[in-house]
Design a protein around this motif. Structure first.
Motif, mmCIF file in Angstrom:
data_model
loop_
_atom_site.group_PDB
_atom_site.id
_atom_site.type_symbol
_atom_site.label_atom_id
_atom_site.label_comp_id
_atom_site.label_asym_id
_atom_site.label_seq_id
_atom_site.Cartn_x
_atom_site.Cartn_y
_atom_site.Cartn_z
ATOM 1 N N PHE A 194 -18.983 46.646 -43.521
ATOM 2 C CA PHE A 194 -17.990 47.502 -44.299
ATOM 3 C C PHE A 194 -17.216 48.088 -43.002
ATOM 4 O O PHE A 194 -15.783 48.150 -43.374
ATOM 5 N N ASP A 195 -17.411 48.720 -42.200
ATOM 6 C CA ASP A 195 -16.880 49.189 -41.040
ATOM 7 C C ASP A 195 -15.771 48.294 -40.325
ATOM 8 O O ASP A 195 -14.618 48.458 -40.274
ATOM 9 N N LYS A 196 -16.632 47.190 -40.178
ATOM 10 C CA LYS A 196 -15.528 46.054 -39.478
ATOM 11 C C LYS A 196 -14.404 45.694 -40.673
ATOM 12 O O LYS A 196 -13.163 45.575 -40.356
ATOM 13 N N TYR A 197 -14.598 45.551 -41.934
ATOM 14 C CA TYR A 197 -13.795 45.286 -42.970
ATOM 15 C C TYR A 197 -12.639 46.062 -43.156
ATOM 16 O O TYR A 197 -11.622 45.854 -43.129
ATOM 17 N N ARG A 198 -12.980 47.492 -42.971
ATOM 18 C CA ARG A 198 -12.137 48.653 -43.224
ATOM 19 C C ARG A 198 -11.274 48.608 -42.177
ATOM 20 O O ARG A 198 -10.046 49.299 -42.349
ATOM 21 N N GLY A 199 -11.812 48.445 -40.907
ATOM 22 C CA GLY A 199 -10.811 48.433 -39.776
ATOM 23 C C GLY A 199 -10.186 50.113 -39.770
ATOM 24 O O GLY A 199 -11.106 51.027 -39.446
ATOM 25 N N ALA A 200 -9.038 50.353 -39.501
ATOM 26 C CA ALA A 200 -8.418 51.785 -39.326
ATOM 27 C C ALA A 200 -8.073 52.221 -40.821
ATOM 28 O O ALA A 200 -7.914 53.339 -40.869
ATOM 29 N N SER A 201 -8.485 51.587 -41.749
ATOM 30 C CA SER A 201 -8.284 52.087 -43.392
ATOM 31 C C SER A 201 -9.485 53.075 -43.555
ATOM 32 O O SER A 201 -10.687 52.843 -42.954
ATOM 33 N N ASP A 202 -9.444 53.936 -44.328
ATOM 34 C CA ASP A 202 -10.419 54.830 -44.870
ATOM 35 C C ASP A 202 -11.351 53.852 -45.963
ATOM 36 O O ASP A 202 -10.674 53.118 -46.248
ATOM 37 N N ASP A 203 -12.228 54.662 -46.231
ATOM 38 C CA ASP A 203 -13.375 53.849 -47.173
ATOM 39 C C ASP A 203 -12.794 53.541 -48.438
ATOM 40 O O ASP A 203 -13.075 52.452 -48.847
ATOM 41 N N ALA A 204 -11.991 54.539 -49.082
ATOM 42 C CA ALA A 204 -11.640 54.561 -50.410
ATOM 43 C C ALA A 204 -10.339 53.432 -50.386
ATOM 44 O O ALA A 204 -10.435 52.673 -51.291
ATOM 45 N N ASP A 205 -9.599 53.229 -49.375
ATOM 46 C CA ASP A 205 -8.473 52.160 -49.492
ATOM 47 C C ASP A 205 -9.334 50.727 -49.321
ATOM 48 O O ASP A 205 -8.474 49.796 -49.779
ATOM 49 N N ALA A 206 -9.933 50.916 -48.271
ATOM 50 C CA ALA A 206 -10.763 49.479 -48.189
ATOM 51 C C ALA A 206 -11.455 49.004 -49.376
ATOM 52 O O ALA A 206 -11.230 47.836 -49.585
ATOM 53 N N ARG A 208 -10.723 49.665 -52.527
ATOM 54 C CA ARG A 208 -9.790 49.491 -53.487
ATOM 55 C C ARG A 208 -9.058 48.276 -53.328
ATOM 56 O O ARG A 208 -8.772 47.135 -54.120
ATOM 57 N N ARG A 209 -8.821 47.693 -51.975
ATOM 58 C CA ARG A 209 -8.195 46.611 -51.790
ATOM 59 C C ARG A 209 -9.157 45.432 -52.137
ATOM 60 O O ARG A 209 -8.576 44.436 -52.587
ATOM 61 N N LEU A 210 -10.397 45.484 -51.763
ATOM 62 C CA LEU A 210 -11.283 44.464 -51.884
ATOM 63 C C LEU A 210 -11.472 44.432 -53.596
ATOM 64 O O LEU A 210 -11.547 43.263 -53.982
ATOM 65 N N LEU A 211 -11.616 45.283 -54.216
ATOM 66 C CA LEU A 211 -11.814 45.241 -55.699
ATOM 67 C C LEU A 211 -10.275 44.728 -56.353
ATOM 68 O O LEU A 211 -10.472 44.095 -57.521
ATOM 69 N N GLU A 212 -9.318 44.922 -55.635
ATOM 70 C CA GLU A 212 -8.009 44.184 -56.525
ATOM 71 C C GLU A 212 -8.140 43.002 -56.208
ATOM 72 O O GLU A 212 -7.143 42.282 -56.654
ATOM 73 N N LEU A 213 -8.788 42.255 -55.412
ATOM 74 C CA LEU A 213 -8.915 40.833 -55.278
ATOM 75 C C LEU A 213 -9.629 39.971 -56.273
ATOM 76 O O LEU A 213 -9.372 38.901 -56.356
ATOM 77 N N GLY A 214 -10.363 40.796 -56.932
ATOM 78 C CA GLY A 214 -11.271 40.182 -58.172
ATOM 79 C C GLY A 214 -12.640 40.734 -58.341
ATOM 80 O O GLY A 214 -13.083 40.536 -59.518
ATOM 81 N N PRO A 215 -13.592 40.852 -57.162
ATOM 82 C CA PRO A 215 -14.663 41.439 -57.645
ATOM 83 C C PRO A 215 -14.830 42.834 -58.404
ATOM 84 O O PRO A 215 -13.948 43.649 -58.587
#
Length: 308
Positions: A194-206, A208-215
């Motif tokens: 998750f740390d790698k996936y979110r990169g410079a984003s904060d946890d909530a934004d990362a 939110r972005r993932l869930l908007e894809l469909g999961p």
């Protein structure tokens, strides 16, 4: 109509265990104590746990046709009540091995990178795959399917659900991972992933972005620090059960499959997280990748005993 069984897609490994008292530095030489080799593999561990709960599981993998380990792997699956009818064989591939070095309760794992041809779904194998209610896999294992994008899109369009276990080394960057998340319903990530996936984003934004894809749900596992479960409706965290750990190999696989079991049984996410946390804690008190295999009643008993 989807049948009530799960296809588990992933590489089965021969887990070779070694114990060391001290991690060597680069260039150093250390003696290690070998332990008994065991049959493991992330998805295979999860499949065995699910079968232990009484879920019908069909395993999908490509095994070396003549390797000495193949007969042992098939027997092991049968012992854990995992169906082998989807397993395919190839005379030209090598077996996959994991070398696990234990120091106290923690470990370092090296996995051999075996090159293999794509897994083709034809005839009865294709029918069994597409009728499954869930596919449980990892990002690299999903990509081993021949014409994987087309197959996964067709499976999901037909009402199938995909649960995926994501580790940091299974994707290069968030954009690459996002491509696969579009077909997933349930995503498990450990904290490093998750740390790698979110990169410079904060946890909530990362998240939110993932869930908007469909999961529908993201579960971030944090080892001794518990887990965080995130959906569009709510976010909550769950502490881990404190136990004396002996071997953490397979703990994540046990957690993920136990959480998935809970959701299949109609548990609330909170109850599923409690059940999965207890199953993982129980698993690390013994050595071996399949230490998490148990009946649901055993896990519920662990929860009751722990609270006393």
């Amino acid at each position: 109509m989807k049948e009530k069984y799960i296809v588990a897609l992933g590489r089965v490994c021969i887990d070779e265990y070694y114990v060391t008292n001290e991690w060597p530095l680069m260039g150093e030489k250390k003696f290690v104590k070998p332990l008994e080799a065991r049959i493991g593999g992330m998805v295979a561990n999860a499949a065995s746990v699910l079968a232990g709960y009484g879920i019908k599981v069909c395993y999908l993998d490509l095994l070396p046709k003549t390797a000495p380990s193949t007969a042992s792997i098939l027997e092991d699956f049968r012992n854990y009540s995992v169906s082998t009818q989807l397993i395919q064989f190839d005379p030209d591939i090598a077996e996959t091995k994991c070398m696990i070095f234990l120091k106290e309760a923690e470990r370092v794992i090296f996995i051999t990178d075996v090159k293999r041809p794509p897994i083709r779904l034809e005839g009865q194998s294709r029918k069994l795959f597409f009728q499954a209610a869930y596919v449980y896999s990892t990002l690299p294992d999903l990509q081993e399917l021949d014409s994987c994008d087309q197959v996964l899109a067709e499976y999901v369009a037909g009402g199938g659900k995909i649960a995926v276990d994501v580790e940091a080394d299974s994707f290069t960057n968030a954009k690459e991972a996002d491509h696969w998340f579009t077909c997933c319903s349930l995503v498990f990530m450990n904290q490093q992933a998750f740390d790698k996936y979110r990169g410079a984003s904060d946890d909530a934004d990362a998240a939110r972005r993932l869930l908007e894809l469909g999961p529908k749900m993201l579960v971030v596992t944090k080892g001794r620090d518990g887990c965080t479960v995130i959906s569009k409706e709510r976010v909550f965290s769950r502490e881990s059960y404190r136990v004396q750990a002996v071997d953490t190999t397979g703990a994540g696989d046990t957690f993920n499959s136990s959480f998935l079991y809970g959701m299949i049984q109609g548990y609330t996410p909170e109850k599923a997280a409690e059940f999965a946390s207890a199953a993982a804690a129980r698993a690390v008190t013994a050595v071996g990748p399949r230490a998490g295999v148990a009946k649901a009643a055993d896990v519920e008993r662990f929860i009751r005993d722990y609270q006393v």
